[in-house]
Design a protein around this motif. Structure first.
Motif, PDB file in Angstrom:
ATOM      1  N   THR A   1      36.782  39.821  -6.616  1.00 42.73           N
ATOM      2  CA  THR A   1      36.014  40.239  -7.789  1.00 42.73           C
ATOM      3  C   THR A   1      36.897  40.298  -9.026  1.00 42.73           C
ATOM      4  O   THR A   1      36.477  39.937 -10.119  1.00 42.73           O
TER       5      THR A   1
ATOM      6  N   GLN B   1      28.606  41.864  -7.997  1.00 48.37           N
ATOM      7  CA  GLN B   1      28.581  42.325  -6.611  1.00 48.37           C
ATOM      8  C   GLN B   1      27.702  43.569  -6.475  1.00 48.37           C
ATOM      9  O   GLN B   1      26.825  43.621  -5.620  1.00 48.37           O
TER      10      GLN B   1
ATOM     11  N   ASP C   1      28.896  36.528  -6.955  1.00 48.50           N
ATOM     12  CA  ASP C   1      29.696  37.522  -6.230  1.00 48.50           C
ATOM     13  C   ASP C   1      28.850  38.121  -5.111  1.00 48.50           C
ATOM     14  O   ASP C   1      28.018  38.983  -5.344  1.00 48.50           O
ATOM     15  N   GLU C   2      29.095  37.634  -3.916  1.00 48.34           N
ATOM     16  CA  GLU C   2      28.365  38.084  -2.721  1.00 48.34           C
ATOM     17  C   GLU C   2      26.852  38.083  -2.912  1.00 48.34           C
ATOM     18  O   GLU C   2      26.202  39.122  -2.792  1.00 48.34           O
TER      19      GLU C   2
HETATM   20 MG   LIG Z   1      34.412  42.223  -4.707  1.00 49.76          MG
END
Ligand SMILES: [Mg+2]
Ligand SMILES: Nc1ncnc2c1ncn2[C@@H]1O[C@H](COP(=O)(O)OP(=O)(O)OP(=O)(O)O)[C@@H](O)[C@H]1O
Lengths: 396, 259, 302
Positions: free
Chosen positions: B44, B87, B178-179
């Protein structure tokens, strides 16, 4: 039930005890006297007892969503439908007839009310839309008023030139003061803006050679109409129409900005600054836009205020003026035009007519601000979500 | 061919923590690149550096081999064509779903407050276009039904999808996710798979994708880069990565339990 | 430079500063635990001054000795200040826990307006005389060139109270619980700290300190009105920020620094601009070093 009763009795007892040395006694140290005021204390007891019930009831029945900002109710939706362009115009037509039927006193009060609505609409841009808690808003109002006062005194300028200059100067100051506070978090921003407001007021007080200090500036003239000077009554009526025009502009501006690229950027910053940046919103530009535009309206109203009272001094621009304007925004519902109008009427006009309330006005203001935050944070008339329905044609 | 994005020797420290410790990375245009690594590897943080939200201590970032991104502000980077999702979801909660996406289109338009006040032709034309674009992206992400709800009332998976729709509205060339599948069930993840591939085709997009779900990574990515303790420790095709012993120790070793 | 004048200013700065420190502690402790600027703190100070006035009047009507009057007034004001602080938290802040950031701040401003008006209605909008409780208590020879006996007692009392608070925070169970919540509220809750109680206690302590400060300053100044809380509140807040808001030692330090800065600015520049100076300080610190002298710079995690 008995338990409930006992609970409220003890709450009321506790609060009355708190009030005892303030409400129940009055001392004079020089005369060495002590007055007991049991009657008032009983009043406090009765009042706190009933408020305790009400408080409990409201707290229990508080909608869970009230903690964040819930969806506007059906009532709000209906209210908003009522205020489409045409209704608004009609309302203004009716208002514009007022000076023909009512006396100078009424007209004066209405000017004040409209001034506060405009101020609140301006602050609403900064606090309601962009989410920047500005506690020094009154500074820009002062800048407007002093622009007119000083320009008139030193350069002999009239109302109309000063109106433009006052507005723009306030906007410029809004931007200038906005620059250093761009990075500050919500509560720090609040304190710094409060500091700015107080500094300005203290400067107005202390720079007496230039601003006439606490004495203030007298004999500020009313506006003229293409050089024509009205008598006193006529001047007030003329000012009424000017204020009406300004209000109309402010309302239009607010309504249109809400449904625009800039308005959405403000709200995005309010909701989540980081995500707003990531979506390509220029924080600096967008925030300064909000500060400048909000201050502009305050400056304009400041000039009108100077013309209306024809006398200004720093005492009119205390922090608590900012607090009143803020409470109008909060009470109305942040971001809602209709709400702001209603709240201003409630907070400014009502006490004018209910004279017996005047004494308790600020007390109720304060209590109302607390209660609103707890029980109805979305305000009287929350902002209705813009529909943004999909056009039929484009569905194909 | 010059890579779309090139990262060289990127470092970042927070107080005593070396979050990034020399990251090298290249993304070719039209590529889906997966970024994997154990928790706290600095993934991140890398995203934050790329999008200008964190200032890297050292290293370089180039777009198209020529435009340096380091030192630019987030909105400038977005305008150059990098968009991201978060995220921990960061939507504009009390705005409607459609408004969220409309905000996403912000940087591609120009109307200012005067346009809005006077309802100039520019304002009216742009508003129309923004709205149509926003609806289009909602349709792509399958969120049409929700358009007028508040963002905060969406189901979790829908919120993740809305983040992608919003990012798409800024017309990126490279999308950083992000994810995106975090918190989604198997069916939703599979759907997301197809969606990403479809987006890549339809908008000739490139992706940098942080993902813990190895199945998803193996299935859709063209290449994989592995990070551990702030460094990029391996890169290559999904097959190569699967066999790389360094990766197995760093990643699977650390995460073996639940990977 | 005139040495005599310099030391006079230094002592007057110390006197002020120790009071700012007392009041700043209330801001800092609440901020540390709740992340909230308790805007009504200045009003607690103001109300305590009025309560102190009543108490002092009653005590002297009853013919107590000077020392007894001072102590009883301090106690009485502190008790009432604490009770007001407790009530304010319960009414205006507790229902808003978990709401967005602006809500408690606006509620605090509302509370502050309410309390001011309450005092205007219950007592008066005018200035009223406050007895000078601090004078003629002792004869001091040394230092008497630089500082009056009243100021000396004022400074000593406030420093003693400050010291007591430090010991309390460091060595008692409750003090440790407070610091635990400050560090990580959720963790503290898991460890069985009664968060609500500790928060209430924070308000109680902070308000009691402000009340002590209120009685001391008021008897120093000789008069009070409903408006005194505003300026002192802002200044104490400045002190808290100066030292690093959230840090108890910082608040004490910040208070002393601000007091000295103000005294010297007033003495060597111009006393008209004393307040401008304080506000200017506040604005500059918040803009350039929001973490203050002792605070830690923190960056938000994305
Ligand atoms: Mg992360
Ligand atoms: N703003 C910050 N301040 C201090 N430390 C930070 C900050 N952001 C990240 N870190 C630290 O940097 C390291 C890398 O964090 P990062 O969030 O980049 O990891 P990640 O690979 O995304 O992990 P995850 O899989 O858990 O999301 C961690 O040790 C983290 O605590």
């Amino acid at each position: 039930m008995r338990k409930e009763l006992l609970r409220h009795l003890s709450t009321a007892f506790g609060l009355t005890l708190l009030a005892l040395p303030l409400v129940g006694m009055k001392v004079d140290f020089i005369e060495k006297t002590l007055d007991w005021r049991w009657g008032r204390l009983m009043g406090v007891f009765a009042l706190t007892f009933s408020l305790s019930w009400l408080w409990r009831y409201l707290l229990v029945h508080r909608p869970q969503q009230a903690r964040s900002s819930p969806a506007p109710g059906v009532l709000a939706a209906r209210a908003h439908l009522l205020v489409n362009q045409r209704v608004l115009l009609l309302l203004f037509l009716v208002l514009s007839l007022v000076p023909w039927v009512a006396g100078g006193y009424q007209v004066n009060i209405l000017i004040t009310a409209m001034a506060y609505i405009t101020l609140a609409l301006g602050l609403n841009i900064v606090v309601g839309m962009a989410g920047l808690l500005d506690l020094g808003y009154v500074a820009f109002y002062a800048i407007g008023a002093y622009s007119y006062g000083l320009l008139h005194h030193y350069l002999g300028w009239g109302f109309w030139q000063s109106l433009g200059v006052g507005g723009l100067l306030a906007a410029a100051m809004g931007i200038l003061l906005g620059i250093p506070v761009l990075r500050l978090r919500g509560d720090y921003l609040a304190i710094v803006t409060l500091g700015f407001g107080e500094i300005l007021r203290l400067l107005l007080e202390n720079e007496a050679d230039f601003t006439f200090g606490v004495q203030g500036i007298p004999n500020i003239p009313k506006p003229t109409f293409f050089g024509f000077r009205f008598d006193y009554e006529g001047g007030i009526v003329f000012l009424f129409y000017i204020m009406l025009g300004i209000l109309l502009l402010a309302i239009t501006a607010t309504k249109r900005l809400q449904y625009s690229r800039v308005g959405r950027a403000w709200m995005a910053i309010r909701e989540n600054e980081l995500a707003a940046q990531a979506m390509g919103i220029d924080l600096t530009k967008t925030k300064l836009n909000a500060f400048g535009l909000g201050a502009f309206w305050a400056g304009v109203v400041g000039v009108v205020f100077a013309a209306k009272t024809s006398f200004i001094n720093p005492a009119s621009f205390q922090f608590f003026e900012s607090a009143i304007i803020l409470s109008i925004v909060v009470l109305g519902g942040m971001g809602s035009v209709l709400g702001v109008v209603l709240a201003a009427i409630l907070l400014i006009l009502l006490p004018e007519y209910l004279r017996f309330l005047a004494e308790y006005r600020m007390l109720l203001f304060g209590a109302l601000m607390v209660a609103m935050m707890i029980f109805r944070p979305q305000g009287l008339v929350p902002r209705l979500r813009p529909r943004y329905e999909r056009d039929k044609a484009s569905k194909a | 061919m010059t890579p779309l994005l090139q990262v060289r020797g990127l470092k970042k420290t927070f107080g005593g923590i070396q979050a990034l410790d020399g990251v090298d990375l290249q993304i070719a245009s039209g590529e889906i690149k997966a970024l994997i690594g154990p928790n706290g590897a600095g993934k991140t943080t890398l995203f934050n550096c790329l999008t200008g939200m964190t200032r890297p201590s050292e290293g370089q970032i180039f777009l198209d081999g020529a435009t340096p991104l380091k030192g630019l502000l987030p909105h400038q980077i977005t305008k150059l064509g990098l968009a991201r999702t978060f995220q921990n979801i960061r939507l504009f909660d009390s705005l409607t779903v459609i408004e969220n996406v409309m905000v996403g289109a912000h940087c591609r338009f120009k109307a200012n407050f005067l346009d809005a006040f006077f309802h100039t032709r520019r304002h009216l034309a742009e508003e129309k276009e923004i709205k149509e674009k926003a609806y289009y992206f909602l349709e792509v992400m399958g969120l049409l039904q929700q358009a007028l709800n508040s963002a905060k009332n969406l189901a979790y998976a829908d919120q993740r999808r809305l983040e992608i729709a919003r990012a798409l509205a800024s017309e990126p060339r490279l999308l950083l996710l992000d994810e995106p599948a975090a918190g989604m069930n198997a069916a939703e993840t599979a759907e997301l798979d197809q969606l990403i591939v479809r987006l890549k085709e339809e908008f000739s997009l490139s992706f940098l994708l942080i993902e813990h779900d190895m199945k998803l990574v193996m299935k859709i990515s063209d290449s994989v880069i592995v990070m551990d303790r702030g460094r990029s420790i391996a890169g290559g095709s999904p097959e190569e990565i699967r066999k790389n012993p360094a990766v197995i120790t760093a990643y699977l070793g650390a995460e073996g339990g639940h990977a | 430079m005139d040495g005599q004048y310099f030391f006079e200013l230094a002592f007057s700065g110390l006197t002020r500063g120790s009071i700012y420190a007392l009041i700043a502690l209330g801001y800092t402790m609440v901020y540390g635990i709740l992340g909230l600027i308790n805007f009504a703190h200045g009003e607690v100070y103001m109300i305590s001054a009025f309560v102190g006035l009543t108490a002092a009047a009653i005590c002297s009507l009853l013919g107590f000795s000077l020392w007894a009057v001072l102590l009883l007034t301090l106690l009485f004001a502190a008790a009432y200040g604490a009770a007001y602080g407790y009530t304010i938290e319960k009414v205006a802040y507790r229902p808003l826990r978990g709401a967005n950031r602006l809500a408690p701040l606006i509620s605090a401003i509302g509370m502050s307006i309410f309390l001011r008006e309450y005092v205007i209605l219950a007592q008066t909008a005018d200035f009223v005389a406050f007895p000078s409780l601090l004078y003629n208590l002792v004869e001091v020879d040394f230092l008497s060139d630089y500082i009056g006996s009243g100021e000396l007692i004022l400074t000593l009392v406030s420093l003693t109270v400050l010291g007591g608070l430090f010991l309390f925070l460091r060595y008692t169970q409750t003090g440790r619980a407070m610091r635990a919540i400050e560090q990580d509220r959720e963790m503290a809750m898991l460890l069985g700290v009664k968060v609500d109680q500790v928060i209430s206690l924070t308000f109680v302590i902070g308000s009691a300190l402000a009340a002590v400060g209120a009685v001391l300053i008021s008897s120093h100044m000789g008069q009070i009105n409903y408006n005194i809380g505003f300026l002192v509140g802002i200044k104490a807040f400045t002190a808290a920020v100066l030292g690093g808001i959230g840090s108890v030692a910082g608040a004490a330090l910040g208070g002393l620094v601000l007091g000295l800065v103000e005294a010297f600015a007033a003495g060597y520049v111009s006393s008209d601009y004393e307040d401008v100076f304080a506000f200017g300080c506040l604005v500059l610190i918040l803009i350039f070093r929001p973490a203050g002298i002792l605070g830690q710079q923190q960056s938000e995690k994305v």
